[in-house]
Design a protein around this motif. Structure first.
Motif, PDB file in Angstrom:
ATOM      1  N   GLY A 111      36.693  26.640  38.309  1.00  0.00           N
ATOM      2  CA  GLY A 111      36.768  27.820  39.586  1.00  0.00           C
ATOM      3  C   GLY A 111      38.211  28.507  39.212  1.00  0.00           C
ATOM      4  N   GLN A 112      39.013  27.764  38.870  1.00  0.00           N
ATOM      5  CA  GLN A 112      40.463  28.195  38.584  1.00  0.00           C
ATOM      6  C   GLN A 112      40.374  28.985  37.417  1.00  0.00           C
ATOM      7  OE1 GLN A 112      42.665  24.409  38.552  1.00  0.00           O
ATOM      8  NE2 GLN A 112      43.293  24.614  40.663  1.00  0.00           N
ATOM      9  N   GLN A 113      39.818  28.545  36.147  1.00  0.00           N
ATOM     10  CA  GLN A 113      39.675  29.515  35.131  1.00  0.00           C
ATOM     11  C   GLN A 113      39.130  30.802  35.454  1.00  0.00           C
ATOM     12  OE1 GLN A 113      38.490  27.670  31.270  1.00  0.00           O
ATOM     13  NE2 GLN A 113      38.670  25.667  32.206  1.00  0.00           N
ATOM     14  N   GLN A 114      38.066  30.772  36.114  1.00  0.00           N
ATOM     15  CA  GLN A 114      37.480  31.938  36.483  1.00  0.00           C
ATOM     16  C   GLN A 114      38.234  32.909  37.249  1.00  0.00           C
ATOM     17  OE1 GLN A 114      35.665  33.991  35.164  1.00  0.00           O
ATOM     18  NE2 GLN A 114      33.759  33.702  35.437  1.00  0.00           N
ATOM     19  N   ARG A 115      39.209  32.310  38.349  1.00  0.00           N
ATOM     20  CA  ARG A 115      40.022  33.079  38.879  1.00  0.00           C
ATOM     21  C   ARG A 115      41.248  33.655  38.134  1.00  0.00           C
ATOM     22  NH1 ARG A 115      40.602  28.530  43.217  1.00  0.00           N
ATOM     23  NH2 ARG A 115      42.621  28.968  43.539  1.00  0.00           N
ATOM     24  N   VAL A 116      41.615  32.913  36.924  1.00  0.00           N
ATOM     25  CA  VAL A 116      42.557  33.250  36.125  1.00  0.00           C
ATOM     26  C   VAL A 116      41.762  34.650  35.237  1.00  0.00           C
ATOM     27  CG1 VAL A 116      43.631  33.129  33.713  1.00  0.00           C
ATOM     28  CG2 VAL A 116      43.813  31.259  35.424  1.00  0.00           C
ATOM     29  N   ALA A 117      40.616  34.622  34.886  1.00  0.00           N
ATOM     30  CA  ALA A 117      40.012  35.560  34.163  1.00  0.00           C
ATOM     31  C   ALA A 117      39.730  36.846  35.171  1.00  0.00           C
ATOM     32  CB  ALA A 117      38.439  35.150  33.701  1.00  0.00           C
ATOM     33  N   ILE A 118      39.678  36.606  36.568  1.00  0.00           N
ATOM     34  CA  ILE A 118      39.772  37.533  37.496  1.00  0.00           C
ATOM     35  C   ILE A 118      41.120  38.450  37.615  1.00  0.00           C
ATOM     36  CG2 ILE A 118      39.236  38.220  40.041  1.00  0.00           C
ATOM     37  CD1 ILE A 118      37.158  36.190  40.140  1.00  0.00           C
ATOM     38  N   ALA A 119      42.047  37.413  37.679  1.00  0.00           N
ATOM     39  CA  ALA A 119      43.190  38.080  37.642  1.00  0.00           C
ATOM     40  C   ALA A 119      43.646  39.057  36.400  1.00  0.00           C
ATOM     41  CB  ALA A 119      44.444  37.025  37.785  1.00  0.00           C
ATOM     42  N   ARG A 120      43.233  38.477  35.226  1.00  0.00           N
ATOM     43  CA  ARG A 120      43.188  39.118  33.911  1.00  0.00           C
ATOM     44  C   ARG A 120      42.606  40.542  33.977  1.00  0.00           C
ATOM     45  NH1 ARG A 120      40.771  36.504  28.621  1.00  0.00           N
ATOM     46  NH2 ARG A 120      38.909  37.075  29.785  1.00  0.00           N
ATOM     47  N   ALA A 121      41.555  40.419  34.755  1.00  0.00           N
ATOM     48  CA  ALA A 121      40.784  41.905  34.652  1.00  0.00           C
ATOM     49  C   ALA A 121      41.237  42.841  35.753  1.00  0.00           C
ATOM     50  CB  ALA A 121      39.037  41.335  35.275  1.00  0.00           C
ATOM     51  N   LEU A 122      41.952  42.249  36.782  1.00  0.00           N
ATOM     52  CA  LEU A 122      42.593  42.982  37.829  1.00  0.00           C
ATOM     53  C   LEU A 122      43.804  43.553  37.200  1.00  0.00           C
ATOM     54  CD1 LEU A 122      41.396  42.800  40.614  1.00  0.00           C
ATOM     55  CD2 LEU A 122      42.847  40.896  41.137  1.00  0.00           C
ATOM     56  N   ALA A 123      44.611  42.617  36.568  1.00  0.00           N
ATOM     57  CA  ALA A 123      46.098  43.017  36.293  1.00  0.00           C
ATOM     58  C   ALA A 123      46.321  44.619  35.919  1.00  0.00           C
ATOM     59  CB  ALA A 123      46.699  42.026  35.321  1.00  0.00           C
ATOM     60  N   GLY A 124      45.469  45.080  35.023  1.00  0.00           N
ATOM     61  CA  GLY A 124      45.597  46.327  34.688  1.00  0.00           C
ATOM     62  C   GLY A 124      45.182  47.277  35.470  1.00  0.00           C
ATOM     63  N   ASP A 125      44.854  47.078  36.597  1.00  0.00           N
ATOM     64  CA  ASP A 125      44.397  48.009  37.679  1.00  0.00           C
ATOM     65  C   ASP A 125      43.310  48.847  37.356  1.00  0.00           C
ATOM     66  OD1 ASP A 125      44.098  48.723  40.238  1.00  0.00           O
ATOM     67  OD2 ASP A 125      45.770  50.159  39.919  1.00  0.00           O
ATOM     68  N   PRO A 126      42.252  48.415  36.688  1.00  0.00           N
ATOM     69  CA  PRO A 126      41.038  49.265  36.354  1.00  0.00           C
ATOM     70  C   PRO A 126      40.061  49.617  37.582  1.00  0.00           C
ATOM     71  CG  PRO A 126      40.396  47.023  35.832  1.00  0.00           C
ATOM     72  CD  PRO A 126      41.721  46.928  36.471  1.00  0.00           C
ATOM     73  N   PRO A 127      39.516  50.940  37.630  1.00  0.00           N
ATOM     74  CA  PRO A 127      38.740  51.238  38.598  1.00  0.00           C
ATOM     75  C   PRO A 127      37.233  50.478  38.391  1.00  0.00           C
ATOM     76  CG  PRO A 127      38.587  52.906  36.834  1.00  0.00           C
ATOM     77  CD  PRO A 127      39.623  51.869  36.272  1.00  0.00           C
ATOM     78  N   VAL A 128      36.840  50.068  37.392  1.00  0.00           N
ATOM     79  CA  VAL A 128      35.608  49.259  37.240  1.00  0.00           C
ATOM     80  C   VAL A 128      36.025  47.919  37.013  1.00  0.00           C
ATOM     81  CG1 VAL A 128      33.256  49.449  36.548  1.00  0.00           C
ATOM     82  CG2 VAL A 128      34.585  51.531  36.514  1.00  0.00           C
ATOM     83  N   ILE A 129      35.148  46.973  37.726  1.00  0.00           N
ATOM     84  CA  ILE A 129      35.188  45.450  37.376  1.00  0.00           C
ATOM     85  C   ILE A 129      33.839  45.089  37.011  1.00  0.00           C
ATOM     86  CG2 ILE A 129      35.278  43.161  38.185  1.00  0.00           C
ATOM     87  CD1 ILE A 129      37.971  44.393  38.510  1.00  0.00           C
ATOM     88  N   LEU A 130      33.574  44.818  35.834  1.00  0.00           N
ATOM     89  CA  LEU A 130      32.398  44.301  35.404  1.00  0.00           C
ATOM     90  C   LEU A 130      32.032  42.877  35.095  1.00  0.00           C
ATOM     91  CD1 LEU A 130      29.950  45.992  34.216  1.00  0.00           C
ATOM     92  CD2 LEU A 130      31.000  45.738  32.089  1.00  0.00           C
ATOM     93  N   ALA A 131      31.436  42.228  36.066  1.00  0.00           N
ATOM     94  CA  ALA A 131      31.280  40.775  36.190  1.00  0.00           C
ATOM     95  C   ALA A 131      29.791  40.273  35.564  1.00  0.00           C
ATOM     96  CB  ALA A 131      31.611  40.309  37.575  1.00  0.00           C
TER      97      ALA A 131
END
Lengths: 389, 225
Positions: free
Chosen positions: B145-165
């Motif tokens: 769960g923590q790893q996936q949260r790191v991955a979410i943070a990584r997806a989030l850090a660049g502030d992209p308009p689209v999140i693809l999960a």
């Protein structure tokens, strides 16, 4: 991605696979060290030979008579006439022979040179104790002798031989001087010999003529004209270009340098081949690494790495491996050259130029052999790379 | 806004042509949260790759924020992925040798962001997913769960308009899955367009719109209450 960061990652990668990285580097280490050691031997040999030739005297020309009859040899008077020729600063005719030197109950066999007073300057000898042969010694056929350091050490040990009397082939000679140590040259040791007046030598060895003459030219520019004149004189005397030989030191130096240069290049070339083999090792491991890290490459590409980012990453990793190997190789090479120099009493010269060359070559190898795997990594399709387990 | 117009992806194997996607039309508005569901082999992965700019269509047009991206070169696609799309993968896809913080920084590094700024943004992103105290841990030292949260943070850090999960909860236990989905829903509430690819109806129901895909075509597109 910053270069510094990639370097840090590459170093971390090297640490993570210590054995593998070490073995990969080993090829480069051995190659670089071999280049440095072998070239240092070559350059050392060249340096010591050059120093010896130069130590023989400056602007030196030597004449050697090769005929077997006494008519084919030179007389002292004949040689003295050359003095009038332009460009000649010193003339040192020499009679060579072997002699047994006896002092007390010690006997030592050595080579003898009958010389005149100019020999000292022409052949660049120094007297460390006593005096050299004087013109008077030559004209009066004095029975005086100068000893080389090896001869003196054999017969007298640490004692000062000047003033003592020795027997040369049974005849008493007074030791008037001790030569300075000079080291050996291509024609034999300079310290294992004795010098007596030319005229005395003629008698002692029952020699009819002079076989060799050392001539000192006034300047480096005058060497060639003097050689030409001597050639002329000797040809007129003998009518046979094969019966004498005029040799000039500069020519000898360039011949020797050519030979040692070829020798050095050959050694360096052989060592460079091992460096090349080291490069192939790097390529091999990099290819394995690219395959192992296919998924990592896929992830990096998915989050925005461009081809050049991946290319640069793998290229820098190859460079870190090859340059680490290069640095270790240089250290080992210097150590090896010094060890060889002290253990085998060989002269070795490690020049900055060779170190730079070997290091540069190892970087070059890193780039050349890193490029193919890096390019392979950069071209991976992100979708397929992400699917890789 | 994402707009797919008559998108097809064809694979040629010998004389047989296989359409992984067949003239798909889809429009996703900014701030939407949609789920794309379908069985394996339905073409949903291909569609995800297309939307995520990992792949280009054989035919049709793809407009991402009014920009035609279907004919772009590989490096240009990399740049778009880097700026416009945050990926969350089923198997997290973190780099094992990097710490959580370094993993989150990675897309910003490729963007060429100065060190101080990217450090600050990454710290904020990790804070947002509740991992402020795990920044210097390597992925292997973290739970799934923590790893996936790191991955979410990584997806989030660049502030992209689209999140693809892509199956974001597929490798997680149910409790971690709930947490992760909550974070993803929060992202949507804060204005991100979220696209979930899943075969799990439980997950799909959390979206506001569910698109069903089968044999390379969209078979249904419905709003969920």
């Amino acid at each position: 991605m910053g270069v510094w960061q990639i370097i840090k990652l590459a170093i971390a990668g090297i640490k993570a696979n210590k054995m593998r990285s070490f073995l990969t580097m080993l090829g480069v280490i051995i190659g670089v060290a071999a280049v440095i050691v072998l070239v240092s031997i070559g350059e050392g040999a060249s340096k010591s030979v050059t120093a010896r030739i130069e130590g023989m005297g400056s602007n030196l020309i030597s004449v050697t008579m090769r005929g077997s009859q006494s008519s084919a040899l030179l007389t002292y008077e004949e040689v003295q006439q050359w003095k009038e020729r332009a460009g000649i600063l010193g003339l040192a005719p020499v009679i060579n022979g072997n002699v047994s030197v006896k002092y007390g109950s010690n006997t030592y066999d050595t080579s003898l040179e009958g010389v005149n007073e100019e020999y000292r300057q022409v052949r660049n000898h120094t007297v460390q104790a006593g005096r050299f042969i004087l013109p008077m010694d030559v004209s009066l056929r004095q029975k005086v002798v100068l000893l080389g350091t090896e001869v003196a050490a054999e017969l007298f040990g640490n004692m000062n031989p000047v003033g003592e009397t020795v027997k040369l082939n049974g005849t008493n000679f007074k030791v008037v001087g001790l030569l300075e140590e000079k080291g050996s040259e291509s024609m034999g040791s300079n310290d294992d010999k004795v010098l007596i007046p030319l005229t005395t030598a003629e008698r002692l060895l029952n020699s009819k003529g002079i076989r060799s003459v050392y001539i000192q030219a006034e300047s480096a520019e005058m060497v060639d004209p003097v050689v030409a004149q001597l050639d002329n004189i000797l040809y007129r005397k003998t009518n046979d270009a094969e019966s004498y030989r005029v040799f000039n030191q500069a020519e000898m130096l360039s011949t020797v340098n050519e030979v040692t240069g070829t020798f050095t290049a050959m050694l360096g070339g052989i060592a460079a081949i091992s460096l090349l083999v080291g490069g192939i090792g790097i390529m091999n491991i990099m290819l394995v690494s690219v395959t192992e890290r296919t998924r990592e490459i896929g992830i990096r590409k998915a989050i925005g790495a461009k081809r050049k980012d991946i290319l640069r990453q793998f290229l820098i990793e190859a460079l870190v491996v090859s340059s680490s190997g290069g640095i270790i190789g240089i250290i080992l090479g210097i150590g090896g050259a010094n060890l060889l120099g002290s253990v085998m009493s060989m002269e070795t010269v490690v020049s900055i130029k060779v170190m730079a060359l070997a290091f540069g070559f190892s970087l070059f190898i890193g780039i050349v052999f890193g490029l193919y795997p890096a390019n392979k990594a950069a071209k991976l399709n992100p979708i397929e790379a992400l699917r890789f387990e | 806004m994402i707009k797919l117009v008559d998108i097809s992806k064809l694979y040629h194997t010998g004389s047989v042509t296989l359409a992984a996607l067949n003239k798909v039309n889809l429009e996703i508005k900014n701030g939407e949260m949609i789920a794309i569901i379908g069985p394996s082999g339905s073409g949903k992965s291909t569609l995800m790759n297309m939307i995520g700019c990992l792949d280009v269509p054989s035919e049709g047009r793809y407009l991402l924020e009014e920009r035609e991206v279907s004919r772009l070169k590989e490096d240009d696609l990399s740049e778009i992925r880097n700026k416009k799309i945050g990926f969350i993968f089923q198997s997290f896809n973190l780099l094992p040798k990097l710490t959580a913080l370094e993993n989150v920084e990675l897309p910003l590094i490729y963007r060429g962001m100065p060190a101080a700024e990217r450090r600050q943004r990454s710290v904020e992103a990790l804070h947002m997913v509740g991992l402020s105290d795990r920044m210097y841990h390597k992925p292997t030292e973290l739970s799934g769960g923590q790893q996936q949260r790191v991955a979410i943070a990584r997806a989030l850090a660049g502030d992209p308009p689209v999140i693809l999960a892509d199956e974001p909860t597929g490798n997680l236990d149910s409790r971690s899955g709930v947490e992760v989905m909550e974070i993803i829903r929060n992202l949507n509430e804060n204005g991100k367009t979220v696209i979930l690819i899943t075969h799990d109806m439980e997950i799909a129901r959390q979206a506001k719109r569910v698109i069903r895909i089968q044999d390379g075509s969209i078979v249904s597109d419905e709003e969920v209450a």
